[in-house]
Design a protein around this motif. Structure first.
Motif, PDB file in Angstrom:
ATOM      1  N   LEU A 291       0.974  -1.251   0.051  1.00  0.00           N
ATOM      2  CA  LEU A 291      -0.399  -0.294  -0.401  1.00  0.00           C
ATOM      3  C   LEU A 291       0.979   0.985   0.191  1.00  0.00           C
ATOM      4  O   LEU A 291       0.415   1.833  -0.680  1.00  0.00           O
ATOM      5  N   PRO A 292       1.861   1.556   1.348  1.00  0.00           N
ATOM      6  CA  PRO A 292       2.423   2.818   0.962  1.00  0.00           C
ATOM      7  C   PRO A 292       3.225   2.943  -0.626  1.00  0.00           C
ATOM      8  O   PRO A 292       3.510   4.163  -0.587  1.00  0.00           O
ATOM      9  N   LEU A 293       4.623   2.342  -1.596  1.00  0.00           N
ATOM     10  CA  LEU A 293       4.540   2.647  -2.707  1.00  0.00           C
ATOM     11  C   LEU A 293       3.721   1.878  -2.993  1.00  0.00           C
ATOM     12  O   LEU A 293       4.074   3.519  -4.460  1.00  0.00           O
ATOM     13  N   LEU A 294       2.752   2.090  -2.701  1.00  0.00           N
ATOM     14  CA  LEU A 294       1.492   1.726  -4.615  1.00  0.00           C
ATOM     15  C   LEU A 294       0.913   3.156  -4.306  1.00  0.00           C
ATOM     16  O   LEU A 294       0.878   4.339  -5.509  1.00  0.00           O
ATOM     17  N   VAL A 295       0.501   3.981  -3.310  1.00  0.00           N
ATOM     18  CA  VAL A 295       0.082   4.851  -2.985  1.00  0.00           C
ATOM     19  C   VAL A 295       1.116   5.987  -3.551  1.00  0.00           C
ATOM     20  O   VAL A 295       0.575   7.032  -4.748  1.00  0.00           O
ATOM     21  N   LEU A 296       2.572   5.730  -2.850  1.00  0.00           N
ATOM     22  CA  LEU A 296       3.194   7.219  -3.644  1.00  0.00           C
ATOM     23  C   LEU A 296       3.615   7.085  -4.897  1.00  0.00           C
ATOM     24  O   LEU A 296       3.430   8.078  -5.643  1.00  0.00           O
ATOM     25  N   ALA A 297       3.123   5.659  -5.470  1.00  0.00           N
ATOM     26  CA  ALA A 297       3.677   5.643  -7.271  1.00  0.00           C
ATOM     27  C   ALA A 297       2.625   6.610  -7.849  1.00  0.00           C
ATOM     28  O   ALA A 297       2.158   7.284  -8.924  1.00  0.00           O
ATOM     29  N   ALA A 298       1.176   6.550  -6.847  1.00  0.00           N
ATOM     30  CA  ALA A 298      -0.157   6.775  -7.697  1.00  0.00           C
ATOM     31  C   ALA A 298      -0.129   8.537  -7.866  1.00  0.00           C
ATOM     32  O   ALA A 298      -0.400   9.620  -8.516  1.00  0.00           O
ATOM     33  N   VAL A 299       0.497   8.441  -6.835  1.00  0.00           N
ATOM     34  CA  VAL A 299       0.904  10.569  -6.571  1.00  0.00           C
ATOM     35  C   VAL A 299       1.493  10.573  -7.094  1.00  0.00           C
ATOM     36  O   VAL A 299       1.497  11.776  -7.806  1.00  0.00           O
ATOM     37  N   ALA A 300       2.836  10.107  -7.466  1.00  0.00           N
ATOM     38  CA  ALA A 300       4.056  10.865  -8.752  1.00  0.00           C
ATOM     39  C   ALA A 300       2.830  11.179  -9.649  1.00  0.00           C
ATOM     40  O   ALA A 300       3.529  11.419 -10.997  1.00  0.00           O
ATOM     41  N   LEU A 301       2.672  10.048 -10.384  1.00  0.00           N
ATOM     42  CA  LEU A 301       2.068   9.333 -11.518  1.00  0.00           C
ATOM     43  C   LEU A 301       0.936  10.529 -12.139  1.00  0.00           C
ATOM     44  O   LEU A 301       1.226  11.244 -12.592  1.00  0.00           O
ATOM     45  N   ILE A 302       0.262  10.877 -10.513  1.00  0.00           N
ATOM     46  CA  ILE A 302      -0.759  12.568 -11.004  1.00  0.00           C
ATOM     47  C   ILE A 302      -0.214  13.147 -10.909  1.00  0.00           C
ATOM     48  O   ILE A 302      -0.421  14.514 -11.736  1.00  0.00           O
ATOM     49  N   ILE A 303       0.954  13.603  -9.667  1.00  0.00           N
ATOM     50  CA  ILE A 303       1.796  15.123 -10.674  1.00  0.00           C
ATOM     51  C   ILE A 303       2.498  14.931 -11.746  1.00  0.00           C
ATOM     52  O   ILE A 303       2.161  16.227 -12.639  1.00  0.00           O
ATOM     53  N   ILE A 304       2.961  14.006 -12.193  1.00  0.00           N
ATOM     54  CA  ILE A 304       3.527  13.976 -13.465  1.00  0.00           C
ATOM     55  C   ILE A 304       2.434  14.126 -14.893  1.00  0.00           C
ATOM     56  O   ILE A 304       2.474  14.913 -16.039  1.00  0.00           O
ATOM     57  N   LYS A 305       1.359  13.460 -14.605  1.00  0.00           N
ATOM     58  CA  LYS A 305      -0.013  13.528 -15.491  1.00  0.00           C
ATOM     59  C   LYS A 305      -0.808  14.972 -15.319  1.00  0.00           C
ATOM     60  O   LYS A 305      -0.473  15.874 -16.200  1.00  0.00           O
ATOM     61  N   SER A 306      -0.693  15.753 -13.967  1.00  0.00           N
ATOM     62  CA  SER A 306      -1.025  17.229 -14.155  1.00  0.00           C
ATOM     63  C   SER A 306       0.047  18.145 -14.625  1.00  0.00           C
ATOM     64  O   SER A 306      -0.642  19.390 -15.568  1.00  0.00           O
ATOM     65  N   ILE A 307       1.552  17.808 -14.861  1.00  0.00           N
ATOM     66  CA  ILE A 307       2.092  18.483 -14.889  1.00  0.00           C
ATOM     67  C   ILE A 307       2.117  18.566 -16.879  1.00  0.00           C
ATOM     68  O   ILE A 307       1.485  19.733 -17.191  1.00  0.00           O
ATOM     69  N   ALA A 308       2.131  17.382 -17.055  1.00  0.00           N
ATOM     70  CA  ALA A 308       2.216  17.432 -18.372  1.00  0.00           C
ATOM     71  C   ALA A 308       0.539  18.503 -19.188  1.00  0.00           C
ATOM     72  O   ALA A 308       0.676  18.859 -20.048  1.00  0.00           O
ATOM     73  N   GLY A 309      -0.329  18.044 -18.450  1.00  0.00           N
ATOM     74  CA  GLY A 309      -1.250  18.684 -19.103  1.00  0.00           C
ATOM     75  C   GLY A 309      -1.636  19.772 -18.838  1.00  0.00           C
ATOM     76  O   GLY A 309      -2.239  20.942 -19.900  1.00  0.00           O
ATOM     77  N   MET A 310      -0.920  20.495 -17.956  1.00  0.00           N
ATOM     78  CA  MET A 310      -1.296  22.068 -17.106  1.00  0.00           C
ATOM     79  C   MET A 310      -0.045  22.582 -18.450  1.00  0.00           C
ATOM     80  O   MET A 310      -0.195  23.367 -18.834  1.00  0.00           O
ATOM     81  N   LEU A 311       0.769  21.816 -19.031  1.00  0.00           N
ATOM     82  CA  LEU A 311       1.616  22.336 -19.450  1.00  0.00           C
ATOM     83  C   LEU A 311       1.725  22.813 -20.794  1.00  0.00           C
ATOM     84  O   LEU A 311       1.062  23.866 -22.050  1.00  0.00           O
ATOM     85  N   ILE A 312       0.309  21.447 -21.359  1.00  0.00           N
ATOM     86  CA  ILE A 312      -0.317  21.969 -22.871  1.00  0.00           C
ATOM     87  C   ILE A 312      -1.330  22.258 -23.205  1.00  0.00           C
ATOM     88  O   ILE A 312      -1.033  23.690 -23.863  1.00  0.00           O
ATOM     89  N   THR A 313      -1.938  22.880 -21.951  1.00  0.00           N
ATOM     90  CA  THR A 313      -2.919  23.826 -22.159  1.00  0.00           C
ATOM     91  C   THR A 313      -2.390  25.218 -22.466  1.00  0.00           C
ATOM     92  O   THR A 313      -3.129  25.862 -22.549  1.00  0.00           O
ATOM     93  N   ILE A 314      -1.445  25.251 -21.997  1.00  0.00           N
ATOM     94  CA  ILE A 314      -0.715  26.861 -21.358  1.00  0.00           C
ATOM     95  C   ILE A 314       0.048  27.342 -23.143  1.00  0.00           C
ATOM     96  O   ILE A 314      -0.453  27.988 -23.489  1.00  0.00           O
ATOM     97  N   ILE A 315       0.369  26.003 -23.648  1.00  0.00           N
ATOM     98  CA  ILE A 315       1.030  26.000 -24.694  1.00  0.00           C
ATOM     99  C   ILE A 315       0.032  26.484 -25.617  1.00  0.00           C
ATOM    100  O   ILE A 315       0.408  27.155 -27.146  1.00  0.00           O
ATOM    101  N   LEU A 316      -1.128  25.861 -25.303  1.00  0.00           N
ATOM    102  CA  LEU A 316      -2.181  26.253 -26.223  1.00  0.00           C
ATOM    103  C   LEU A 316      -3.208  27.511 -26.282  1.00  0.00           C
ATOM    104  O   LEU A 316      -3.866  27.658 -27.402  1.00  0.00           O
ATOM    105  N   GLY A 317      -2.970  28.516 -25.267  1.00  0.00           N
ATOM    106  CA  GLY A 317      -3.385  29.172 -24.994  1.00  0.00           C
ATOM    107  C   GLY A 317      -4.467  30.030 -24.007  1.00  0.00           C
ATOM    108  O   GLY A 317      -5.042  30.962 -24.526  1.00  0.00           O
ATOM    109  N   TYR A 318      -4.717  28.645 -23.300  1.00  0.00           N
ATOM    110  CA  TYR A 318      -5.615  28.354 -22.567  1.00  0.00           C
ATOM    111  C   TYR A 318      -5.636  29.081 -21.721  1.00  0.00           C
ATOM    112  O   TYR A 318      -4.687  29.305 -20.985  1.00  0.00           O
TER     113      TYR A 318
END
Length: 503
Positions: A291-318
């Protein structure tokens, strides 16, 4: 066999009623309740069901969901979203895969496995994200449309990703045959759906409509939806893609609203089976042991995908608010990733333990998605407020495609007793046409830079800007305006708009 199927459905519905009633009292999202139902009755829980019994019904849930999304859109809507679909979709997969590749390589995975894991987690859940936005009536908001555009590209990208998987595993593949196969399938789909939209679908609905039978109309809608899904599946593409295209075909006809009304109850019913089937995949023992390792991995994944999604929409001009909500909305792993992961297990790109870890982390991210989306609005407002204190921050808040408030090109002529229209969707266009016909002066405020650019070339009196900011309203002449009309679906933005409007 029939009694066995009915007994399984009865078990699912019975447990779902109890669990969702409890979740409702604590105001937990229904999606999480269905996931917990699957975990409880699945092979790793009480063992009542093995999971395979509801595969067909769960697939129907995704099929009907994509069909309703297609009916809500049109070819014109898709064309307007082309930059977000192509640019946003490509960049989202590239950014997420690159970040995941760097981290996985650092952990110790091989290059091929690292790339494959990056591709796996780059896909987000169309079913969950759109279900949450539909429940909140926010599909037509800037963050709803941006998320939808990227999700559409991801659903289409599953086909080339399946072709890439054997190459990553070191298997030989004929590129000439692969690309000619894709070209043939694409041409066949375009031909069949153009033919259907011009002749077949209108003829079917016309004949059915003349009978005046509601039951026959429902049967016809389901027949068209499932026929399109079966057609794309028969040529090696996903069922959901065919259903989405069938919805697009119907959206261009005069029967779209009736079709939507008929299919919604079926969609909600079968979507519940889809989420239950996802919950059944999770090995509860493996989850609790790690559980601790999987939760840590899930948090890391959410952060990675959130950063990628935010960078893209900023580039698109939103605007900044749209980028934050979109990034968090796309931060989970998608249902098509499960299809791709099974292929990776078959080609030894994933070990059995890595596969189980991937399933656990994916389902954790799916389960927290409704909470993340619902909780994203206040942080977004806080960040926007803080960023508004500086000139560069305001540029980020309004989006890089926006122009400055100052300057002769941006200043509107001095007008009084005019109408300010916030949002230029269907409602906004209707109001602007009525205002033109009545000779009423008006100004439109819109946060989509593509719409602003397109309508300005047509001579439309439209400005780029987020009306929840007082400076934008002042620039539009709010103090001299007679009426302010909002045509947006975002309830929180509407509340902020009322607060920003001077007395």
């Amino acid at each position: 066999m029939e009694d066995y199927l009915l007994a399984n459905v009865d078990v699912i519905l019975g447990f779902a009623v109890v669990i969702l009633t409890i979740f409702y009292r604590f105001e937990f999202p229904p999606i999480l309740g269905f996931l917990v139902t699957g975990m409880l009755i699945g092979p790793y829980g009480l063992g009542i069901l093995s999971g395979g019994e509801i595969d067909m019904t769960s697939e129907l849930g995704v099929v009907f969901l994509l069909f309703t999304i297609g009916v809500d859109l049109s070819l014109n809507d898709l064309w307007k979203m082309k930059k977000a679909i192509m640019g946003g979709g490509v960049l989202q997969i590239l950014f997420t895969t690159t970040l995941a590749f760097i981290i996985c390589t650092w952990i110790g995975f091989s290059s091929a496995t690292s790339i494959f894991i990056g591709l796996l987690i780059s896909l987000s859940s169309t079913a969950i994200v759109l279900k949450v936005f539909q429940d909140k009536n926010e599909v037509d908001t800037p963050h709803g449309k941006t998320s939808l555009a990227i999700l559409i590209f991801q659903d289409l990208a599953i086909v080339p990703l399946i072709l890439i998987t054997p190459i990553l595993a070191g298997s030989s593949i004929s590129f000439d045959g692969a690309f000619s196969n894709i070209f043939f399938k694409g041409s066949l789909i375009i031909f069949v759906f153009i033919l259907s939209s011009r002749f077949l679908v209108p003829w079917i609905f016309y004949c059915v409509g003349r009978t005046g039978s509601k039951q026959l109309f429902l049967v016809s809608v389901v027949f068209i939806c499932l026929s399109a899904a079966v057609f794309t599946s028969s040529i090696g593409l996903s069922l959901a893609l065919g259903a989405f295209l069938a919805g697009i075909v119907i959206s261009g006809s005069q029967y779209s609203h009736q079709a939507m009304g008929n299919i919604l109850p079926l969609k909600d019913m079968f979507m519940s089976f889809f989420f239950v089937s996802i919950g059944m995949l999770l090995n509860i023992s493996y989850l609790l042991d790690h559980l601790p390792l999987l939760v840590l991995a899930a948090v890391a994944l959410i952060i990675i995908k959130s950063i990628a999604g935010m960078l893209i929409t900023i580039i698109l001009g939103y605007p900044l608010r749209t980028t934050i909500i979109t990034g968090l909305a796309l931060s989970q792993v998608g249902e098509f990733s499960f299809v791709l992961s099974k292929l990776g297990l078959e080609y030894s790109l994933l070990s059995k333990e890595t596969y189980q870890a991937f399933l656990a982390v994916s389902i954790i991210t799916m389960g927290v998605t409704p909470f993340l989306i619902n909780a994203s609005y206040r942080p977004a407002e806080f960040i926007v407020k803080k960023a508004s204190d500086s000139v560069y921050g305001m540029k980020l808040v309004r989006g890089f495609c926006s122009g400055p408030f100052e300057g002769k090109e941006c200043v509107e002529p001095e007008i009084k007793d005019h109408l300010i229209m916030v949002g230029f969707g269907f409602f906004g266009k209707t109001i602007s046409k009525a205002a033109k016909a009545a000779g009423i002066p008006y100004i439109i405020l819109e946060t989509n830079p593509d719409i602003v650019k397109q309508e300005k070339t047509k001579g439309e009196r439209i400005q780029y800007g987020d009306a929840t900011f007082g400076a934008v309203l002042e620039h539009a002449g709010i103090r001299n305006a007679r009426v302010l009309i909002t045509g947006i679906s975002d309830s929180l933005a509407t509340i902020k708009l009322r607060a920003a409007t001077p007395p």
